[in-house]
Design a protein around this motif. Structure first.
Motif, PDB file in Angstrom:
ATOM      1  N   ARG A 137     -13.068  -0.242  -3.569  1.00 30.93           N
ATOM      2  CA  ARG A 137     -13.027   0.283  -2.565  1.00 30.93           C
ATOM      3  C   ARG A 137     -11.368   0.919  -2.371  1.00 30.93           C
ATOM      4  NH1 ARG A 137     -13.149  -2.705   1.873  1.00 30.93           N
ATOM      5  NH2 ARG A 137     -12.875  -0.498   3.135  1.00 30.93           N
ATOM      6  N   ILE A 138     -10.821   1.766  -1.474  1.00 25.17           N
ATOM      7  CA  ILE A 138      -9.305   2.540  -1.200  1.00 25.17           C
ATOM      8  C   ILE A 138      -8.912   1.692  -0.955  1.00 25.17           C
ATOM      9  CG2 ILE A 138      -8.058   3.980  -0.861  1.00 25.17           C
ATOM     10  CD1 ILE A 138      -9.938   6.491  -1.960  1.00 25.17           C
ATOM     11  N   ASN A 142      -8.817  -1.814  -1.207  1.00 21.37           N
ATOM     12  CA  ASN A 142      -8.275  -3.052  -1.320  1.00 21.37           C
ATOM     13  C   ASN A 142      -7.833  -2.548  -3.076  1.00 21.37           C
ATOM     14  OD1 ASN A 142      -9.312  -3.820   0.707  1.00 21.37           O
ATOM     15  ND2 ASN A 142     -11.708  -4.165  -0.689  1.00 21.37           N
ATOM     16  N   LEU A 143      -7.312  -1.406  -2.996  1.00 26.97           N
ATOM     17  CA  LEU A 143      -6.354  -1.080  -4.228  1.00 26.97           C
ATOM     18  C   LEU A 143      -5.478  -1.718  -4.491  1.00 26.97           C
ATOM     19  CD1 LEU A 143      -6.643   2.865  -4.845  1.00 26.97           C
ATOM     20  CD2 LEU A 143      -8.132   1.286  -6.184  1.00 26.97           C
ATOM     21  N   LEU A 144      -4.997  -2.038  -5.371  1.00 24.17           N
ATOM     22  CA  LEU A 144      -3.177  -2.957  -5.197  1.00 24.17           C
ATOM     23  C   LEU A 144      -2.280  -2.008  -4.793  1.00 24.17           C
ATOM     24  CD1 LEU A 144      -0.966  -5.157  -8.050  1.00 24.17           C
ATOM     25  CD2 LEU A 144      -0.587  -2.879  -7.175  1.00 24.17           C
ATOM     26  N   GLU A 153      -2.683  -0.251  -2.086  1.00 25.41           N
ATOM     27  CA  GLU A 153      -2.769  -0.225  -0.614  1.00 25.41           C
ATOM     28  C   GLU A 153      -2.744  -1.498  -0.096  1.00 25.41           C
ATOM     29  OE1 GLU A 153      -4.406   2.576   1.074  1.00 25.41           O
ATOM     30  OE2 GLU A 153      -3.435   4.178  -0.228  1.00 25.41           O
TER      31      GLU A 153
END
Lengths: 353, 353, 353, 353
Positions: free
Chosen positions: B195-196, B198-200, B202
């Protein structure tokens, strides 16, 4: 849950740094060892769990002032988790008292006292023991470690780099005048010291090289690679600081002497060489090891590449700088010295995620 | 290093998420349990150590398709490490086959099927088992857990919040209509899903509240607090996402019914209540628990404050969301169910730094 | 605060990624440019500030479907902030309509269509424009960029590596058959895509090499280095992923052809070569550039070392991968093309801490 | 790019901390201001860009010893970016010399000298100026700031908390005896000081409350909320440390006096109140502001919730602690004092990602 058999008493000199707390963490799960003494000049009297809250409930132990006589009386084996220049001052008295030692500091890693003093800026205080000290890389020196009185535990960079080059140098497969090691370390490698550059605000979300003109680990690495190659080597070594707590990755390149050697041949060589090593893991072809795969674990994971099919071999090597790069390897050395199973207390998987 | 006594075979349904790999990590060091089956629809056939490189050398096990009959044949106990809406579909068949279950999902945490379907947006598939399911917070329900067929393992927020309020509610010391819980979780609480947000890029270097109008853990928390208070409670609960991998901190406030109660009285109350609990640690007065002090460990650390000496009591509570907040508590429940020492496999210190 | 003079209208194709939002951030402070169109197939109709909350109050613009005719009608210049394989399909129509283009994707970076299709796994859709496309590294190609219809904006790794090697290759000072580049990038280099390996839980507190057998930026780098050297070069290039949001560091090594050349000579060479370059900063001898020193800024900072005084020269090069490595360089190219001051809109200092 | 009109000369006392470098970063892009003096006792003589490499190329300025006479001679306005207890000693002399001051420290924030000395543990050195000092929250005190000689720039927590509660208190909509503020700050809030708890290894991947029994910002917040409410208030305030560099989030709760007030009513109230405020952004209903949306920008973003439809209103408030929470607000105050457009030099979007 202590297994049957004698329980050994160990001491830790200089227990307020990260290698100290990591020794305590690992030894808390060791079935045959009890930590009987832990010293600190600055924190004497304070319970270890006040300084390291992860140890609450695991240790009922307070820091004491370092005293060789006490250590000798209460310990079968002593770890030095001190900065350089401490162990070499207490060593003669401890050894004379019959205590065996694993020194995690740099004091006994170089066999050449001249070289040592060039890099550390002062004379070596105990050159007469340099020849006896055994360099504690078990994958290279297991037999000597078993009987050693004094083991010099390798540095973190030297461990990652030497294990990665080991099979290539032992078999004389690469040009030893043109070795490269680019390595990145988590900030715990810099120790638990109040320095502005290591603040989260400075080291976080940041990447930089350091010590590019010459890092103290370089002579140790070149010495070890020279032993493996049975010849002096020349390494360009550039360490970097990565914005993470633990972990170390080394990217090693070398030119193949015989370019007809295939990547598959090299892979077989590495797998065979490390087949019986409990703490070196050769990943399948095509892999890139990640530092998180060894977080908290006493493992070095390696993988091999041959970029573009050219005559360069590339080895990727990861360790946890505080475990296989320091305290875990120290426990491994202790196990060997005490004739315990080498993996005892060191078999928990890495913490992922 | 397996201790003497029967070895139990356990299965894990849905082993590709973070609670799955954490169960595997913890059980690798458990002396009386062997993981015999691990399932995943999407990864069937793949070795678990391909997905989770920290497990290389620890498991020679591949994911299989989930099948109740196989699970029943090969397991004494099964963990569900699935999203909600999976366990409740397989549960009747498994229980009928005599398997005992620890369900880490939300399916059996609420006793009220209506409430469940209001928060999860669909009817409950197995309401007939809700009454039998035991809510697996050992500090509240140890005796029932021992004999349970089906244990509903608490959520991470509910664990941190309930343990923090527990002594206050059991003793009716606070206004249960005005409870507050501000909590922050590491990103692993959101699971191993692409999921976007939860990207590093973001979630890193970022802090935010989420679910402020209503989070699915709220009804579970209010249910549990209600049991403790023997009365319905009203909680304002605001979860936040902190830029870290693991860890959960809950800051709890309540108004004291009797403002003459001193902070020292409260401290004594907490220490007495948890004195025999192996996994709840009440810190000395003046402390602030840190999530890193429980990283990887099955512990809840608490501390108490009375800000400004006013009539508000403040409890700080930290857990590792994947351990005491999920997989560690599941192993603790398993130990209780199998009549093993409750701390077995759960006594390693937290990883710090 | 728009300065006097014509205002240019620009469009952005593919504005939902990190290079898109970074273009918007930089152009918001540009006194002579207005963003008139921003396209996205997936987000058409949505205000840009819904996707990127940092832009609230700065843009009153919504994504639209990409349409060459509209772009041609409404824009003097168009940026492509798309993955590869998009720009090359729309390019002929746009150029025919008189629009000038800065393409941030890889479509027109390689002049050899064969080479392109070998690395990207499909035929190039527009080989007839490859010869005309100007490689947009201003420090190398400023004059050509000025008059170009189509500028191929360099990749991030190629920018950091080429700027670092540039003076050495232009002056034929090093062995071009033995170049090494070890580089580390923040996770934003991987784009704004929902992929498990880029979750904070996976990429956080972790370091790893990737693409070690061959990364798509390698042919671009070797092409550019070859132009600088007027000779084919051979580079061992190993990219790494560092646990940070932005930032790229390249560690470059080469063997000096003439080992009598001193480090001071090399320093002077670099300082002279870049003296008039507004966005290349040569640090004093002894320095190690940090990625945070360029966070958000269109600067490449370099420093030189000669490890151990041996005949190897080491160049450390840092950029912000999204600025000088992508969108900032694109704005720099735009400024040159539109005959605006090259630093316009690009002169804010980096964000530190 | 300096716009037409007088250029003002400003000085910065104590420029080696994070608020100092942030002032320099912001003022580098300010068209009407030049930094003429920057002082530091410890770094006198050193160029600012040696300490802060992001400023290379932007400032040709070295630290000097702080001297009131020099400051008075060379500056129209002086910022204090010092710890507490510095500004109050130099203030009389500076003001007497006709210099205007924005003090970022805590020295003049509390109007009550007794209260100040209770929290700071020493007598106030300049109580006679406390009544004159204007509390520099422009959204509350704009008119007074315009003519002030001495502006006390608010703390970061007080800014986030006061802006969030402001409309509710001005309109007397909530029970001021039961206000709660849970807030989390990035580590830069602790300043650029060499302290072990703020190392990346200690503060990274970690979350904790601190100062739970009483934080120095509490009296400042309660004073400001009291002004807004025209009544003393009682706040439970718990600050937390989040593992990030910048950013601050406050989660505020209060009980509605009139529970029939709908969330939509409250939203309208907030939107109206802040409609003409350039640096307060009320997000649409359903939003959760993120600290990264204000990274580097002088903005406070707010959103409103009414959890579970109960009679509690929840306000989420984010700022960059170094910008709207410190140096950005100081520049905003300076703009007001110098009769410049309030947004001058403060209109760049936040850095995201």
């Amino acid at each position: 849950m202590k297994a049957t058999g004698q329980t050994f008493r160990v001491g830790i000199v200089g227990g307020t740094g990260y290698t100290g707390v990591e020794l305590l963490r690992l030894l808390a799960s060791h079935p045959r060892v009890t930590v009987s003494v832990i010293t600190s000049r600055t924190e004497a009297g304070q319970p270890v769990s006040d300084l390291f809250p992860n140890l609450r409930g695991h240790y009922d132990l307070a820091f004491t002032d370092p005293d060789p006589a006490t250590l000798a009386a209460q310990c079968d084996l002593v770890f030095f988790a001190t900065p350089h220049n401490v162990a070499m001052r207490m060593m003669p008295e401890l050894l004379a008292a019959g205590v065996r030692v694993v020194d995690l500091s740099a004091d006994f890693r170089l066999t050449d006292a001249e070289l040592w003093s060039r890099w550390y800026g002062e004379p070596h205080a105990c050159p007469e023991l340099l020849a006896e000290a055994v360099y504690g890389l078990p994958e290279m020196n297991r037999a000597k470690i078993r009987d050693a009185r004094l083991v010099a535990n390798p540095g973190c960079y030297p461990t990652a780099v030497q294990l990665g080059f080991l099979p290539l140098l032992e078999q004389s497969l690469v040009d030893v005048q043109r070795l490269n090691a680019f390595a990145a370390s988590g900030v715990s490698g810099a120790g638990r010291q109040a320095r502005i550059p290591n603040l989260l605000t400075e080291a976080g979300d940041n990447f930089k090289a350091y010590g590019a003109s010459g890092h103290r680990h370089l002579p140790e690495i070149e010495q070890g690679l020279g032993w493996l190659a049975s010849d002096p080597v020349r390494l360009t070594f550039v360490p970097h600081l990565a914005p993470m707590i633990r972990g170390m990755q080394a990217t090693l390149t070398a030119e193949l002497v015989d370019p007809t050697l295939s990547l598959e041949d090299l892979q077989t060589l590495f797998e065979d060489r490390f087949a019986s090593e409990p703490f070196v893991d050769v990943l399948p072809l095509g892999s890139h090891p990640e530092t998180r795969s060894v977080r908290g674990a006493n493992v070095c994971r390696l993988s091999l590449h041959r970029p573009q099919g050219r005559d360069v071999v590339l080895v990727l090597s990861v360790i946890d700088n505080l475990v296989k790069g320091a305290s875990g390897q120290a426990v491994q050395n202790m196990n060997i010295m005490l004739d315990l199973p080498e993996t005892m207390g060191l078999d928990a998987p890495a913490l992922l995620p």
